[in-house]
Design an enzyme around this catalytic site. Structure first.
Site, PDB file in Angstrom:
ATOM      1  N   GLU A  32      13.072  -3.892  -9.227  1.00 36.53           N
ATOM      2  CA  GLU A  32      11.887  -3.743  -8.387  1.00 36.53           C
ATOM      3  C   GLU A  32      11.168  -2.415  -8.622  1.00 36.53           C
ATOM      4  OE1 GLU A  32      12.708  -3.945  -4.191  1.00 36.53           O
ATOM      5  OE2 GLU A  32      10.687  -3.314  -3.645  1.00 36.53           O
ATOM      6  N   GLU A  40      11.219  -4.609   8.756  1.00 34.48           N
ATOM      7  CA  GLU A  40      10.022  -5.118   8.085  1.00 34.48           C
ATOM      8  C   GLU A  40       9.512  -6.413   8.718  1.00 34.48           C
ATOM      9  OE1 GLU A  40      11.077  -5.192   3.862  1.00 34.48           O
ATOM     10  OE2 GLU A  40      10.339  -3.142   3.674  1.00 34.48           O
ATOM     11  N   GLU A  79      11.173 -13.174  -4.253  1.00 31.20           N
ATOM     12  CA  GLU A  79      10.697 -11.845  -3.865  1.00 31.20           C
ATOM     13  C   GLU A  79      11.333 -10.822  -4.811  1.00 31.20           C
ATOM     14  OE1 GLU A  79      10.413 -11.131   0.264  1.00 31.20           O
ATOM     15  OE2 GLU A  79      10.118  -8.979   0.037  1.00 31.20           O
ATOM     16  N   HIS A 123       9.948   7.312  -4.127  1.00 30.17           N
ATOM     17  CA  HIS A 123       9.001   6.441  -3.447  1.00 30.17           C
ATOM     18  C   HIS A 123       7.543   6.812  -3.710  1.00 30.17           C
ATOM     19  CE1 HIS A 123       7.530   3.601  -0.493  1.00 30.17           C
ATOM     20  NE2 HIS A 123       8.767   3.212  -0.258  1.00 30.17           N
ATOM     21  N   ASP A 144      15.247   3.378  -0.389  1.00 29.53           N
ATOM     22  CA  ASP A 144      15.054   1.967  -0.702  1.00 29.53           C
ATOM     23  C   ASP A 144      15.126   1.687  -2.200  1.00 29.53           C
ATOM     24  OD1 ASP A 144      14.447  -0.654  -0.715  1.00 29.53           O
ATOM     25  OD2 ASP A 144      12.411  -0.465   0.061  1.00 29.53           O
ATOM     26  N   ASN A 177      14.426 -12.170   3.842  1.00 26.14           N
ATOM     27  CA  ASN A 177      13.241 -12.495   4.653  1.00 26.14           C
ATOM     28  C   ASN A 177      13.275 -14.014   4.782  1.00 26.14           C
ATOM     29  OD1 ASN A 177      12.321  -9.826   4.832  1.00 26.14           O
ATOM     30  ND2 ASN A 177      11.282  -9.979   2.851  1.00 26.14           N
TER      31      ASN A 177
HETATM   32  O1  GCW Z   1      12.116  -2.449  -0.513  1.00 27.47           O
HETATM   33  C1  GCW Z   1      11.982  -3.570   0.166  1.00 27.47           C
HETATM   34  C2  GCW Z   1      11.430  -4.582  -0.771  1.00 27.47           C
HETATM   35  C3  GCW Z   1      11.281  -5.877  -0.041  1.00 27.47           C
HETATM   36  C4  GCW Z   1      12.658  -6.281   0.480  1.00 27.47           C
HETATM   37  C5  GCW Z   1      13.193  -5.161   1.352  1.00 27.47           C
HETATM   38  C6  GCW Z   1      14.597  -5.427   1.842  1.00 27.47           C
HETATM   39  C7  GCW Z   1      13.499  -8.475   0.825  1.00 27.47           C
HETATM   40  O2  GCW Z   1      10.204  -4.132  -1.279  1.00 27.47           O
HETATM   41  O3  GCW Z   1      10.765  -6.821  -0.921  1.00 27.47           O
HETATM   42  O4  GCW Z   1      12.602  -7.480   1.180  1.00 27.47           O
HETATM   43  O5  GCW Z   1      13.232  -3.983   0.623  1.00 27.47           O
HETATM   44  O6  GCW Z   1      15.528  -4.969   1.205  1.00 27.47           O
HETATM   45  O7  GCW Z   1      14.746  -6.097   2.850  1.00 27.47           O
END
Ligand code: GCW
Length: 696
Positions: free
Chosen positions: A417, A317, A193, A541, A389, A236
């Site tokens: 990311e 999430e 991921e 964002h 984030d 996850n």
């Molecule tokens: O910003 C998000 C990412 C997800 C990630 C999440 C997190 C692993 O887009 O991909 O999941 O943060 O940090 O849990």
């Protein structure tokens, strides 16, 4: 291990003369696999002679997996750097020996009476010192622990790789963070991921029977920068990661990492007692659930005695968590923490929660601040650097300073990311340093984020790894610098980003002063450049929702709140009042337009398009200026890199050059998409320079 195979050359049936022409260039080809652990022969004849006199013999007494690793590493690297086989001995026989170990492993080190000094350095710390022993000049690398001695050996190698004077050494080092961890977001099916460097390096299907030699090189690279823990799987998390079969597989990885001082940890799915345990609930207060976690911990420690513990993403999430049972995060974390506590393990509980009503930047504080003191002593809260984030630039997270009774482990994102994946050259150390040095003022001036995080009885820092099966590990040759810098900052957050860059460049590319200064200059400005062409002056964002690469201001209206009057998210006391989650010195500064720094203006304020910034430009002029400036920075990096043609190896030169071309297109796309989008609201003029406008 990291050498390129030469059997291909041996088998080639080229005419001898052709081979003679090709051989030098073939041997010089580099693919980045060796990272910063390159052991190319030192090309300065005088230096080579000096070093050969000071590192002509390796003495590592005793026998253990870690001592063998030290012996092997020093032998391989010193022989490579010095261009001839360096002798291994079990006692000092000559001037210029390198003596490595602990007082327990080495009678020679015990005889030097270094105990008091070593005790000051703690378990992972070490000393590297030039001493005279029996009329011989000896470099002593000593620690209380064998892992510390390994770290010292890597430090010594770094001195040679970066061409330092090693004749009168008196070095004492110890880490600032106890736990220096990589979070892998690797899935059991081999995908990663937010990974941009191929597939997962963990070959779950082959394990435990077949152990990829790459694991050892991974361990070496991490140990060389002091990283001492790896969370193998994605937060996850699949429940199956904790079944008997996968624990055996993880144990096989742990066996390879152990000699290098690296502990394995696992991400746990909170509902595992139900989904793989057959229970009817995962309620953390249910005795059967608690017993399940205890039995699971016992099972893991049976196979991985030095298992580090669990990382948990709960009620975030879509992941399961204690709130599914109307329990608190503390109830959830404590159930797992009690299971690993008898074995010395920890739980790292993530604070990445959002989705409630109101300002996303405020939610984690609201959920976790009231729980301060409710967590058991082996629980960390893992908190991202910023409250949104992992964005290009964020205000530091308000939980730093708000949890005096609960250890916070900063979580950084090494993988890019939201910062250009593996196409953009972005040296993230500058961002992390800005974060670590941020003054929270919670206990007066100078209460930096770093001092808070390091001040807990248990402490650590984690980074989301950017590693995959790509030959060069990270996709972009310069992304290796972020892995390197994360480790170095976790070891010593006082290092400057320039120092870290210089070490990395010398080891990874070249000691040629022109190469060092050019690359250092490129890296120095690269983070601000990316902030400028993606989300300047506090925008956040607005990246495309799926892969987080391209701009999507339309999709994320709620984050930038542009309208015909102005732009920005009002987090001041007249808006969401996120400023109230900070100490008054910080909150007031950002609350007041007169004192709010330009670089986070739109993070905290919604201002009219003609608002005059401290730069003396209006907000609109500033946006146009920043976006163009970022693009120009990339052009400048292209030029600087072009000047290094012939000064670095062709293979990596060309690879980086191609990436810079892609980065320029990426930067222009961001600039033109965002400025045109905002223009639709304000109808102010903007004309991208004719030579490089992308189609709109
Ligand atoms: O910003 C998000 C990412 C997800 C990630 C999440 C997190 C692993 O887009 O991909 O999941 O943060 O940090 O849990």
């Amino acid at each position: 291990m990291m050498k390129k195979p030469i059997h291909l050359l041996q088998k080639t049936a080229f005419p001898a003369v052709l081979l003679a022409i090709l051989l030098p260039s073939l041997l010089q080809a580099e693919d980045g696999y060796q990272l910063w652990l390159r052991d190319k022969k030192i090309d300065d004849a005088q230096l080579l002679q000096t070093y050969s006199g000071l590192a002509g013999e390796i003495v590592v007494q005793g026998d253990s997996p870690t001592l063998s690793a030290i012996r092997e590493e020093l032998h391989q690297d010193l022989s490579g750097l010095l261009g001839s086989d360096v002798a291994l001995a079990d006692k000092v026989t000559q001037n210029g020996a390198v003596l490595v170990g602990t007082p327990a492993s080495s009678p020679l080190i015990a005889a030097l009476n270094l105990q008091a000094d070593l005790n000051t350095q703690g378990d992972d710390g070490y000393i590297v010192r030039s001493v005279t022993s029996n009329n011989n000049t000896v470099t002593v690398i000593a620690s209380k622990t064998e892992t510390g001695a390994l770290y010292g050996a890597f430090h010594f190698l770094r001195l040679l790789q970066t061409q330092q004077d090693i004749s009168h050494l008196d070095i004492s080092e110890k880490p600032k963070f106890q736990r220096r961890l990589l979070n892998h977001w690797d899935n059991l099916n081999g995908s990663v991921e937010r990974g941009y460097a191929g597939k997962s390096i963990w070959q779950w299907d082959d394990l435990p029977g077949k152990v990829d030699p790459r694991y050892k090189d991974y361990a070496r690279a991490n140990a060389s920068i002091g990283i001492n823990g790896a969370i193998l799987n994605n937060v996850n998390a699949k429940p199956e990661q904790l079944d008997a079969e996968h624990i055996k597989k993880a144990a096989a990885i742990a066996d390879v990492l152990r000699p290098y001082g690296i502990h394995v940890y696992l991400s746990a799915n909170f509902a595992a007692p139900k989904s793989i345990g057959g229970l009817s609930t995962a309620d953390p207060l249910d005795p059967a659930v608690q017993a399940w976690w205890k039995a699971k911990a016992d099972e893991i420690y049976g196979l991985i005695p030095d298992f580090g513990g669990f990382l948990v993403k709960a009620n975030s999430e879509g992941q399961p968590g204690p709130r599914d049972y109307h329990r608190t995060h503390a109830d959830g974390a404590n159930a797992l923490a009690d299971a690993v506590a008898p074995h010395g393990g920890v739980v790292m509980w993530r604070c990445f929660v959002y989705g409630g009503a109101g300002d996303r930047a405020m939610q984690a504080y609201k959920e976790f601040k009231p729980l301060d003191g409710a967590f058991h002593s082996n629980v960390f809260l893992q908190v991202k650097n910023g409250p949104i984030d992992f964005q290009p630039r964020e205000m530091f997270h308000p939980l730093y300073g708000a949890l005096p009774k609960t250890p916070i482990m900063p979580e950084l994102e090494i993988t890019q990311e939201n910062t250009g994946h593996s196409t953009d050259l972005v040296y993230l150390a500058n961002m992390w340093k800005e974060f670590l040095d941020s003054d929270t003022y919670v206990s007066g001036q100078g209460t930096t984020v770093a001092s808070i995080a390091q001040g807990y009885p248990i402490n650590g820092m984690a980074g989301v790894a950017n590693i995959g099966t790509d030959r060069n590990w990270c996709g972009h040759d310069f992304a290796q610098a972020n892995w390197y810098a994360f480790g170095r900052l976790a070891w010593n957050s006082s290092l400057t980003t320039d120092q870290i860059a210089e070490e990395w460049i010398r080891m990874t590319w070249s000691n040629d002063p022109k190469v060092v200064s050019t690359i250092q200059d490129m890296m120095r400005g690269s983070w601000e450049a990316m902030v400028s062409y993606e989300m300047p002056i506090g925008l956040t964002h607005i990246m495309e929702g799926g892969d987080h690469y391209a701009p999507a201001p339309k999709q994320f209206q709620d984050y930038h709140r542009a309208d015909e009057h102005g732009i920005g998210y009002d987090r001041s006391s007249t808006g969401s009042n996120a400023v109230s989650e900070y100490a008054p010195e910080v909150g007031n500064k950002y609350n007041d337009l007169a004192t709010c720094p330009d670089n986070l203006l739109l993070w905290f304020h919604h201002v009219p398009w003609d608002y005059k910034m401290k730069s003396d430009r209006t907000v609109w002029e500033e946006l146009c200026f920043r976006y163009n400036d970022g693009v120009n920075d990339v052009k400048n990096m292209q030029k600087q890199w072009g000047d290094l043609r012939g000064k670095v190896d062709t293979e990596r030169f060309t690879a980086v050059q191609k990436k810079l071309d892609m980065q320029l297109a990426h930067a222009k796309n961001w600039r033109d998409t965002c400025l045109h989008f905002f223009q639709d609201f304000n109808h102010l003029s903007y004309a991208p320079p004719a030579d490089d406008a992308t189609k709109h």
